[in-house]
Design a protein around this motif. Structure first.
Motif, short mmCIF file in Angstrom:
data_model
loop_
_atom_site.label_atom_id
_atom_site.label_comp_id
_atom_site.label_asym_id
_atom_site.label_seq_id
_atom_site.Cartn_x
_atom_site.Cartn_y
_atom_site.Cartn_z
N GLU A 1 88.38 41.91 -66.71
CA GLU A 1 87.32 42.24 -65.75
C GLU A 1 87.72 43.51 -65.00
O GLU A 1 88.86 43.67 -64.58
CB GLU A 1 87.14 41.08 -64.77
N GLU A 2 86.76 44.40 -64.84
CA GLU A 2 87.04 45.70 -64.23
C GLU A 2 86.58 45.76 -62.78
O GLU A 2 85.69 45.02 -62.37
CB GLU A 2 86.37 46.81 -65.05
N ASN A 3 87.21 46.67 -62.05
CA ASN A 3 86.81 47.00 -60.67
C ASN A 3 86.79 45.78 -59.76
O ASN A 3 85.88 45.60 -58.95
CB ASN A 3 85.43 47.69 -60.67
N THR A 4 87.82 44.95 -59.88
CA THR A 4 87.96 43.81 -58.98
C THR A 4 89.07 44.10 -57.98
O THR A 4 89.83 45.06 -58.12
CB THR A 4 88.31 42.52 -59.76
N SER A 5 89.18 43.24 -56.97
CA SER A 5 90.23 43.42 -55.96
C SER A 5 91.51 42.67 -56.33
O SER A 5 92.44 42.59 -55.54
CB SER A 5 89.73 42.93 -54.60
N SER A 6 91.54 42.11 -57.54
CA SER A 6 92.69 41.32 -57.99
C SER A 6 93.44 42.04 -59.10
O SER A 6 92.82 42.66 -59.98
CB SER A 6 92.23 39.96 -58.49
N PRO A 7 94.78 41.95 -59.12
CA PRO A 7 95.54 42.55 -60.22
C PRO A 7 95.58 41.66 -61.46
O PRO A 7 96.14 42.07 -62.48
CB PRO A 7 96.95 42.70 -59.62
N ARG B 1 94.85 59.56 -76.43
CA ARG B 1 94.49 58.14 -76.32
C ARG B 1 95.33 57.44 -75.25
O ARG B 1 94.81 56.66 -74.45
CB ARG B 1 94.67 57.45 -77.67
N GLU B 2 96.62 57.73 -75.26
CA GLU B 2 97.50 57.07 -74.30
C GLU B 2 97.16 57.50 -72.87
O GLU B 2 97.17 56.67 -71.95
CB GLU B 2 98.96 57.36 -74.65
N ALA B 3 96.87 58.78 -72.68
CA ALA B 3 96.49 59.25 -71.34
C ALA B 3 95.19 58.58 -70.89
O ALA B 3 95.04 58.22 -69.71
CB ALA B 3 96.33 60.77 -71.35
N ALA B 4 94.26 58.37 -71.82
CA ALA B 4 92.99 57.72 -71.49
C ALA B 4 93.21 56.27 -71.06
O ALA B 4 92.55 55.77 -70.13
CB ALA B 4 92.04 57.78 -72.68
N VAL B 5 94.14 55.59 -71.71
CA VAL B 5 94.43 54.20 -71.34
C VAL B 5 95.07 54.15 -69.96
O VAL B 5 94.73 53.29 -69.14
CB VAL B 5 95.33 53.53 -72.40
N MET B 6 95.99 55.05 -69.69
CA MET B 6 96.63 55.04 -68.37
C MET B 6 95.62 55.35 -67.27
O MET B 6 95.70 54.80 -66.18
CB MET B 6 97.81 56.03 -68.35
N GLU B 7 94.66 56.22 -67.55
CA GLU B 7 93.60 56.50 -66.59
C GLU B 7 92.73 55.26 -66.39
O GLU B 7 92.34 54.94 -65.25
CB GLU B 7 92.75 57.68 -67.08
N TYR B 8 92.43 54.56 -67.47
CA TYR B 8 91.64 53.33 -67.39
C TYR B 8 92.36 52.29 -66.53
O TYR B 8 91.74 51.65 -65.65
CB TYR B 8 91.40 52.78 -68.80
N ILE B 9 93.64 52.12 -66.75
CA ILE B 9 94.42 51.15 -65.97
C ILE B 9 94.42 51.54 -64.50
O ILE B 9 94.21 50.71 -63.61
CB ILE B 9 95.85 51.06 -66.52
N THR B 10 94.64 52.83 -64.25
CA THR B 10 94.75 53.32 -62.87
C THR B 10 93.45 53.15 -62.09
O THR B 10 93.46 52.78 -60.91
CB THR B 10 95.14 54.81 -62.88
N THR B 11 92.34 53.40 -62.74
CA THR B 11 91.05 53.40 -62.05
C THR B 11 90.29 52.09 -62.22
O THR B 11 90.00 51.40 -61.24
CB THR B 11 90.18 54.57 -62.53
N VAL C 1 92.24 47.35 -56.21
CA VAL C 1 93.21 46.34 -55.78
C VAL C 1 93.89 46.82 -54.49
O VAL C 1 94.45 47.92 -54.47
CB VAL C 1 94.26 46.09 -56.88
N PRO C 2 93.84 46.02 -53.40
CA PRO C 2 94.50 46.44 -52.15
C PRO C 2 95.98 46.73 -52.40
O PRO C 2 96.73 45.87 -52.86
CB PRO C 2 94.33 45.22 -51.24
N GLY C 3 96.37 47.96 -52.12
CA GLY C 3 97.76 48.37 -52.37
C GLY C 3 98.01 48.70 -53.83
O GLY C 3 98.98 49.39 -54.15
N GLY C 4 97.15 48.21 -54.70
CA GLY C 4 97.36 48.40 -56.13
C GLY C 4 97.12 49.82 -56.58
O GLY C 4 97.73 50.29 -57.54
N ALA C 5 96.21 50.51 -55.89
CA ALA C 5 95.92 51.89 -56.29
C ALA C 5 97.15 52.76 -56.16
O ALA C 5 97.42 53.61 -57.01
CB ALA C 5 94.78 52.44 -55.43
N LEU C 6 97.93 52.54 -55.09
CA LEU C 6 99.17 53.32 -54.92
C LEU C 6 100.16 52.98 -56.02
O LEU C 6 100.78 53.86 -56.62
CB LEU C 6 99.78 53.04 -53.55
#
Length: 218
Positions: free
Chosen positions: A22-28, A115-125, A131-136
Motif C-alpha cells: 500500500e502506498e502513501n500511508t503513515s505506516s512503514p 531501474r535501481e534508482a527508480a526503485v529507490m525513488e519509489y521507496i523514498t516517496t 511516514v512520520p520520521g520515515g521520510a528522513l
C-alpha cells in the motif's frame, strides 16, 4: 521484468504482485513487506550452475557482518557503522529490479542503474514519504545507496570490496558442497580495490578445492 527496457518502471513489477504494498500511508509496514522480496529472490549467478542457493538478503547479511571486521589499519580510516548500513542498503532496489548479472546482456549497465534508482525513488516517496520520521530515514537510505553507486568515498570502496569478498566466499563454499567448478567467478578477486581486502581475496581463492586431473585452486 518485461522485455521492453524502455517501458520498465517499479509499477510494471508491482502490478504483477498478488499483494503489492500500500502506498502513501503513515505506516512503514508496507515497506517492511516489500523487503520480504529480498529474502525470497535468489542470487542469479549461481542458478545458472543449477545451484538453488542464497537469497539477496543472505548475501547482504554476511556482508554486513563482514564490514565489522575490517583489518585494523583500514578500520581506523573508516566509519564502520556507516559501512554496515551501506551493506544493508546497497542491494535494496533488487526487491523490484531482481538480481541482474553481467550475463544479462539485454539489460545494459545504464539501464540497470536507471531501474535501481527508480526503485529507490519509489521507496523514498511512495512507501516512506508520508511516514512520520520515515521520510528522513528514507532520504538517508537513498543517500547511502547513491554513495555506494558512485563508489568515490573510502566507505563505498570498502563495501564494494566486501561485496566481491562475500561472492568469493560463497563461490568456494558452493564448489565444496556442490562439486561444481565455478572458475568463472574467480576474476572477481582481481577487481578488489583496497590492498587490505586483496589479501583476504587471495586467501579465499587459495581455499578452492582441487579437482581430479584439474587443479582449480588458482
Amino acid at each position: 521484468m518485461g522485455s521492453d527496457n524502455s517501458s520498465w518502471t517499479p509499477h510494471t513489477v508491482l502490478s504483477t504482485l498478488p499483494h503489492p504494498p500500500e502506498e502513501n500511508t503513515s505506516s512503514p509496514i508496507p515497506f517492511f513487506h516489500l523487503l520480504e522480496r529480498l529474502k525470497t529472490t535468489k542470487r542469479e549467478g549461481w542458478r545458472r550452475f543449477g545451484i538453488n542457493g542464497e537469497s539477496i538478503s543472505d548475501h547482504m547479511y554476511r556482508m554486513s557482518i563482514m564490514t565489522m571486521f575490517a583489518p585494523p589499519e583500514l578500520a581506523s580510516r573508516l566509519n564502520i557503522p556507516h559501512c554496515t548500513k551501506m551493506a544493508l542498503v546497497h542491494d535494496m532496489a533488487e526487491s523490484l529490479v531482481g538480481d541482474i548479472t553481467p550475463v544479462d546482456v539485454h539489460i545494459t549497465k545504464a539501464e540497470k542503474a536507471s531501474r535501481e534508482a527508480a526503485v529507490m525513488e519509489y521507496i523514498t516517496t511512495s512507501l516512506l514519504g508520508q511516514v512520520p520520521g520515515g521520510a528522513l530515514s528514507a532520504q538517508e537510505i537513498k543517500r547511502v545507496f547513491e554513495e555506494y553507486e558512485e563508489n568515490v568515498t573510502l566507505e563505498a570502496q570498502f563495501v564494494h570490496d566486501i561485496d566481491k569478498m562475500e561472492l568469493l566466499l560463497q563461490m568456494v563454499e558452493y564448489e565444496r558442497s556442490n562439486d561444481v567448478d565455478l572458475t568463472e567467478f574467480t576474476h572477481v578477486a582481481g577487481r578488489v580495490q583496497l590492498p587490505e581486502i586483496k589479501l583476504w581475496a587471495e586467501q579465499v581463492v587459495k581455499e578452492r578445492p582441487q579437482r581430479k586431473g584439474k587443479g582449480i585452486s588458482s
